[in-house]
Design a protein around this motif. Structure first.
Motif, mmCIF file in Angstrom:
data_model
loop_
_atom_site.group_PDB
_atom_site.id
_atom_site.type_symbol
_atom_site.label_atom_id
_atom_site.label_comp_id
_atom_site.label_asym_id
_atom_site.label_seq_id
_atom_site.Cartn_x
_atom_site.Cartn_y
_atom_site.Cartn_z
ATOM 1 N N MET A 1 0.656 -1.283 -0.047
ATOM 2 C CA MET A 1 -0.111 0.301 0.083
ATOM 3 C C MET A 1 0.812 1.386 0.481
ATOM 4 O O MET A 1 1.768 1.120 0.331
ATOM 5 N N SER A 2 0.381 2.211 -0.612
ATOM 6 C CA SER A 2 1.452 3.605 -1.016
ATOM 7 C C SER A 2 1.017 4.044 0.516
ATOM 8 O O SER A 2 0.637 3.989 0.751
ATOM 9 N N ALA A 3 2.001 5.456 0.150
ATOM 10 C CA ALA A 3 1.754 5.672 1.361
ATOM 11 C C ALA A 3 0.992 7.312 1.617
ATOM 12 O O ALA A 3 0.395 7.698 2.438
ATOM 13 N N VAL A 4 0.009 7.398 0.583
ATOM 14 C CA VAL A 4 -0.958 8.244 -0.353
ATOM 15 C C VAL A 4 -1.574 7.432 1.141
ATOM 16 O O VAL A 4 -2.718 8.007 1.288
ATOM 17 N N LYS A 5 -2.023 6.524 0.116
ATOM 18 C CA LYS A 5 -3.110 5.715 0.498
ATOM 19 C C LYS A 5 -3.233 5.414 1.939
ATOM 20 O O LYS A 5 -3.940 5.671 2.880
ATOM 21 N N LYS A 6 -2.212 5.164 2.839
ATOM 22 C CA LYS A 6 -2.154 4.500 4.595
ATOM 23 C C LYS A 6 -2.111 6.072 4.905
ATOM 24 O O LYS A 6 -3.512 5.512 5.551
ATOM 25 N N THR A 7 -1.978 6.958 4.543
ATOM 26 C CA THR A 7 -2.478 8.546 5.412
ATOM 27 C C THR A 7 -4.282 8.519 5.218
ATOM 28 O O THR A 7 -4.553 8.856 6.185
ATOM 29 N N ALA A 8 -4.727 8.533 3.824
ATOM 30 C CA ALA A 8 -5.846 8.582 3.377
ATOM 31 C C ALA A 8 -6.398 7.010 4.549
ATOM 32 O O ALA A 8 -8.095 8.107 4.798
ATOM 33 N N VAL A 9 -5.667 6.159 4.403
ATOM 34 C CA VAL A 9 -6.697 5.555 5.518
ATOM 35 C C VAL A 9 -7.096 5.832 6.977
ATOM 36 O O VAL A 9 -8.206 5.547 7.697
ATOM 37 N N LEU A 10 -5.920 6.030 7.866
ATOM 38 C CA LEU A 10 -5.451 6.562 8.916
ATOM 39 C C LEU A 10 -6.612 7.453 9.115
ATOM 40 O O LEU A 10 -7.297 7.475 10.083
ATOM 41 N N TRP A 11 -6.572 8.529 8.508
ATOM 42 C CA TRP A 11 -6.955 9.826 8.777
ATOM 43 C C TRP A 11 -8.272 9.568 7.963
ATOM 44 O O TRP A 11 -9.204 10.003 9.153
ATOM 45 N N THR A 12 -9.159 8.624 7.919
ATOM 46 C CA THR A 12 -10.478 8.610 7.109
ATOM 47 C C THR A 12 -10.503 7.655 8.426
ATOM 48 O O THR A 12 -12.043 7.757 8.932
ATOM 49 N N VAL A 13 -9.960 6.922 8.858
ATOM 50 C CA VAL A 13 -10.434 6.475 10.264
ATOM 51 C C VAL A 13 -10.877 7.227 11.433
ATOM 52 O O VAL A 13 -11.254 7.277 12.195
ATOM 53 N N SER A 14 -9.412 7.832 11.822
ATOM 54 C CA SER A 14 -9.355 9.113 12.389
ATOM 55 C C SER A 14 -10.767 10.729 12.392
ATOM 56 O O SER A 14 -11.234 10.749 13.680
ATOM 57 N N ALA A 15 -11.204 10.820 11.530
ATOM 58 C CA ALA A 15 -12.465 11.666 10.824
ATOM 59 C C ALA A 15 -13.918 10.840 11.439
ATOM 60 O O ALA A 15 -14.817 11.200 11.859
#
Length: 155
Positions: A1-15
């Motif tokens: 998984m790319s860093a952007v995708k990991k960041t997006a997943v973590l950000w979405t869970v946080s939201a």
């Protein structure tokens, strides 16, 4: 998984956890009505509030760490010197909607406190909306969101 995708997943869970945290303001009076005999409702409501808040912050910090590991350019370092999302207003199309909603919901909350102080349903609903808009404002004006959007669009 790319860093952007990991960041997006973590950000979405946080939201999502921030949404649960805001919803806990509606949950608390409901739990007090259901568990009116003892403090069980207060304990459950407080647990949901704190667990979701702590979880949201942990996932947001993790997203920031993934983002910061991948940003090495001079432009990225300059962007990191910008104000945090909570202090930035109207930084993008989606953020403009969230910021406008924050202003309206804050006005609704103040109005609810003044005019409907006895009606806890109205007051707690207004508080939920204001907190939801505050979290949306901070998240959608933030550096992590802009990193995700800029890198998904390939800019």
């Amino acid at each position: 998984m790319s860093a952007v995708k990991k960041t997006a997943v973590l950000w979405t869970v946080s939201a999502a956890l921030f949404f649960i945290n805001a919803a806990s303001f509606i949950l608390m009076p409901l739990l007090q009505m259901i568990f009116s005999e003892d403090n069980t409702g207060n304990i459950i409501g407080g647990s949901v509030f704190w667990a979701s808040l702590i979880g949201a912050v942990v996932f947001l910090v993790a997203a920031a760490k993934v983002k910061n590991r991948c940003e090495k350019s001079k432009a990225a370092k300059e962007h990191n010197k910008a104000l945090p999302g909570i202090l930035t207003f109207f930084s993008g199309k989606v953020a403009k909607v969230a910021d406008s909603a924050l202003i309206l919901s804050a006005a609704a909350f103040v109005t609810a406190i003044i005019l409907a102080a006895e009606n806890t349903a109205v007051t707690f609903t207004a508080l939920f909306l204001m907190m939801l808009c505050l979290y949306a404002h901070a998240m959608l004006n933030g550096k992590i969101y802009h990193y995700i959007i800029l890198n998904k669009e390939g800019k």
